[in-house]
Scaffold this motif. Sequence first.
Motif, PDB file in Angstrom:
ATOM      1  N   ILE A 145     -53.406  51.238  67.698  1.00 55.18           N
ATOM      2  CA  ILE A 145     -53.415  52.689  67.724  1.00 55.18           C
ATOM      3  C   ILE A 145     -52.073  53.182  67.194  1.00 55.18           C
ATOM      4  N   GLU A 146     -52.070  54.381  66.600  1.00 55.65           N
ATOM      5  CA  GLU A 146     -50.855  54.925  66.000  1.00 55.65           C
ATOM      6  C   GLU A 146     -50.763  56.419  66.258  1.00 55.65           C
ATOM      7  N   ALA A 147     -49.523  56.906  66.436  1.00 54.21           N
ATOM      8  CA  ALA A 147     -49.266  58.341  66.556  1.00 54.21           C
ATOM      9  C   ALA A 147     -47.763  58.562  66.521  1.00 54.21           C
ATOM     10  N   ALA A 148     -47.351  59.637  65.862  1.00 58.93           N
ATOM     11  CA  ALA A 148     -45.949  60.078  65.866  1.00 58.93           C
ATOM     12  C   ALA A 148     -44.972  58.970  65.475  1.00 58.93           C
ATOM     13  N   GLY A 149     -45.358  58.143  64.530  1.00 60.40           N
ATOM     14  CA  GLY A 149     -44.483  57.068  64.085  1.00 60.40           C
ATOM     15  C   GLY A 149     -44.467  55.857  64.981  1.00 60.40           C
ATOM     16  N   ARG A 151     -46.623  52.616  66.661  1.00 61.45           N
ATOM     17  CA  ARG A 151     -47.783  51.748  66.461  1.00 61.45           C
ATOM     18  C   ARG A 151     -47.871  50.788  67.631  1.00 61.45           C
ATOM     19  N   MET A 152     -49.076  50.623  68.180  1.00 56.66           N
ATOM     20  CA  MET A 152     -49.272  49.750  69.333  1.00 56.66           C
ATOM     21  C   MET A 152     -50.432  48.792  69.069  1.00 56.66           C
ATOM     22  N   ASP A 153     -50.197  47.535  69.351  1.00 56.25           N
ATOM     23  CA  ASP A 153     -51.263  46.538  69.341  1.00 56.25           C
ATOM     24  C   ASP A 153     -51.656  46.330  70.799  1.00 56.25           C
ATOM     25  N   VAL A 154     -52.751  46.958  71.189  1.00 55.79           N
ATOM     26  CA  VAL A 154     -53.135  46.976  72.596  1.00 55.79           C
ATOM     27  C   VAL A 154     -53.508  45.588  73.087  1.00 55.79           C
ATOM     28  N   GLN A 155     -54.185  44.816  72.250  1.00 61.46           N
ATOM     29  CA  GLN A 155     -54.614  43.488  72.668  1.00 61.46           C
ATOM     30  C   GLN A 155     -53.431  42.544  72.842  1.00 61.46           C
ATOM     31  N   ALA A 156     -52.469  42.609  71.934  1.00 61.58           N
ATOM     32  CA  ALA A 156     -51.285  41.745  72.019  1.00 61.58           C
ATOM     33  C   ALA A 156     -50.200  42.349  72.903  1.00 61.58           C
ATOM     34  N   ARG A 157     -50.385  43.614  73.333  1.00 62.09           N
ATOM     35  CA  ARG A 157     -49.428  44.329  74.169  1.00 62.09           C
ATOM     36  C   ARG A 157     -48.054  44.367  73.510  1.00 62.09           C
ATOM     37  N   ARG A 158     -48.039  44.807  72.233  1.00 58.99           N
ATOM     38  CA  ARG A 158     -46.805  44.973  71.481  1.00 58.99           C
ATOM     39  C   ARG A 158     -46.759  46.396  70.933  1.00 58.99           C
ATOM     40  N   ALA A 159     -45.539  46.916  70.783  1.00 58.16           N
ATOM     41  CA  ALA A 159     -45.382  48.291  70.304  1.00 58.16           C
ATOM     42  C   ALA A 159     -44.167  48.382  69.392  1.00 58.16           C
ATOM     43  N   THR A 163     -40.259  50.127  62.179  1.00 58.84           N
ATOM     44  CA  THR A 163     -40.258  48.664  62.084  1.00 58.84           C
ATOM     45  C   THR A 163     -39.608  48.006  63.291  1.00 58.84           C
ATOM     46  N   ARG A 164     -39.089  48.832  64.222  1.00 54.87           N
ATOM     47  CA  ARG A 164     -38.386  48.274  65.387  1.00 54.87           C
ATOM     48  C   ARG A 164     -39.374  48.020  66.531  1.00 54.87           C
ATOM     49  N   GLU A 165     -39.429  46.767  66.989  1.00 57.47           N
ATOM     50  CA  GLU A 165     -40.316  46.452  68.098  1.00 57.47           C
ATOM     51  C   GLU A 165     -39.663  46.855  69.411  1.00 57.47           C
ATOM     52  N   LEU A 166     -40.472  47.396  70.305  1.00 60.58           N
ATOM     53  CA  LEU A 166     -40.002  47.884  71.600  1.00 60.58           C
ATOM     54  C   LEU A 166     -40.261  46.841  72.677  1.00 60.58           C
ATOM     55  N   GLU A 167     -39.271  46.617  73.517  1.00 59.61           N
ATOM     56  CA  GLU A 167     -39.431  45.701  74.645  1.00 59.61           C
ATOM     57  C   GLU A 167     -39.827  46.520  75.864  1.00 59.61           C
ATOM     58  N   GLU A 174     -48.298  50.744  79.400  1.00 57.37           N
ATOM     59  CA  GLU A 174     -49.498  51.498  79.727  1.00 57.37           C
ATOM     60  C   GLU A 174     -49.248  52.997  79.692  1.00 57.37           C
ATOM     61  N   LEU A 175     -48.048  53.417  80.094  1.00 53.70           N
ATOM     62  CA  LEU A 175     -47.707  54.831  80.020  1.00 53.70           C
ATOM     63  C   LEU A 175     -47.617  55.271  78.557  1.00 53.70           C
ATOM     64  N   LEU A 176     -46.976  54.473  77.716  1.00 59.54           N
ATOM     65  CA  LEU A 176     -46.874  54.814  76.302  1.00 59.54           C
ATOM     66  C   LEU A 176     -48.254  54.816  75.642  1.00 59.54           C
ATOM     67  N   GLU A 177     -49.088  53.845  75.992  1.00 61.13           N
ATOM     68  CA  GLU A 177     -50.445  53.802  75.438  1.00 61.13           C
ATOM     69  C   GLU A 177     -51.207  55.073  75.778  1.00 61.13           C
ATOM     70  N   LEU A 178     -51.098  55.528  77.031  1.00 60.59           N
ATOM     71  CA  LEU A 178     -51.782  56.753  77.451  1.00 60.59           C
ATOM     72  C   LEU A 178     -51.306  57.941  76.626  1.00 60.59           C
ATOM     73  N   LEU A 179     -49.985  58.046  76.414  1.00 59.69           N
ATOM     74  CA  LEU A 179     -49.433  59.155  75.643  1.00 59.69           C
ATOM     75  C   LEU A 179     -49.848  59.079  74.180  1.00 59.69           C
ATOM     76  N   VAL A 180     -49.837  57.884  73.604  1.00 63.47           N
ATOM     77  CA  VAL A 180     -50.222  57.726  72.196  1.00 63.47           C
ATOM     78  C   VAL A 180     -51.697  58.077  72.004  1.00 63.47           C
ATOM     79  N   ARG A 181     -52.542  57.612  72.904  1.00 62.17           N
ATOM     80  CA  ARG A 181     -53.977  57.899  72.787  1.00 62.17           C
ATOM     81  C   ARG A 181     -54.276  59.398  72.942  1.00 62.17           C
ATOM     82  N   ASN A 182     -53.365  60.121  73.594  1.00 62.63           N
ATOM     83  CA  ASN A 182     -53.546  61.551  73.811  1.00 62.63           C
ATOM     84  C   ASN A 182     -52.447  62.348  73.116  1.00 62.63           C
ATOM     85  N   ALA A 183     -51.963  61.856  71.968  1.00 66.05           N
ATOM     86  CA  ALA A 183     -50.876  62.510  71.241  1.00 66.05           C
ATOM     87  C   ALA A 183     -51.221  63.969  70.966  1.00 66.05           C
TER      88      ALA A 183
END
Length: 241
Positions: A145-149, A151-159, A163-167, A174-183
Amino acid sequence: MLLAEDDRAIRHALERALTLEGYRVTAVADGVEALAQAHRTPPDVLVLDVMMPGIDGLQVCRVLRAEGDRTPILMLTALVETQDRIAGLDAGADDYVVKPFDVEEVFARLRALLRRTSPEGAPGGVPAGAPTGVPKPPPAPDGQIEAAGLRMDVQARRAWRGTRELELTRTEFELLELLVRNAGIVLDHSRIYDRIWGYDFGPGSKNLAVYVGYLRRKLDEPGAPALIHTVRGVGYVLREE
């Protein structure tokens, strides 16, 4: 469940209450025992007191995370300052409860943690995947899923931001996923609590604000626009301005 608490009265009371709630509890008195037991019989969830003699709860958490152990961890702490709570999140904890606590709050937070990891949910809880206050759209075919620059790989749980990966911890992801899905949509506090924790802790809780602040620090970049915005008195929205 593995419970580590050095205060005998609290340990025995929690062990009894959790057992009556339907959990199988192994209770230990310090961090050394907690690590040994976690290695010997990996639990489904850990409840760790922060301030224990020898190895404290934060160090137990750091060791387990360094070993790649992603078991959900709920911290018990008498420390009420925001920075103290952030230290627990930095160590890899998924959630925390401040002493003195209501045992029903402990139950609620444990149910929420276990719903995220167990296909059958938690004792007495809502089954995993049950509908909650915020509908969750189906994932994209490739699981991204993608929004506002972002990108999240929900299955691999990476964001990533650009180009910078977030730890991210489990709860942050899960909080970021919720916000991205409802951007672009303002999500109120109650709906976020319901979706992420499975329980609305009320207007007096600072739990959500702590997680949003911690997530912002991981997302923000010098010279780049902020992505998570506070709508005063309502909640939060993800958008690029």
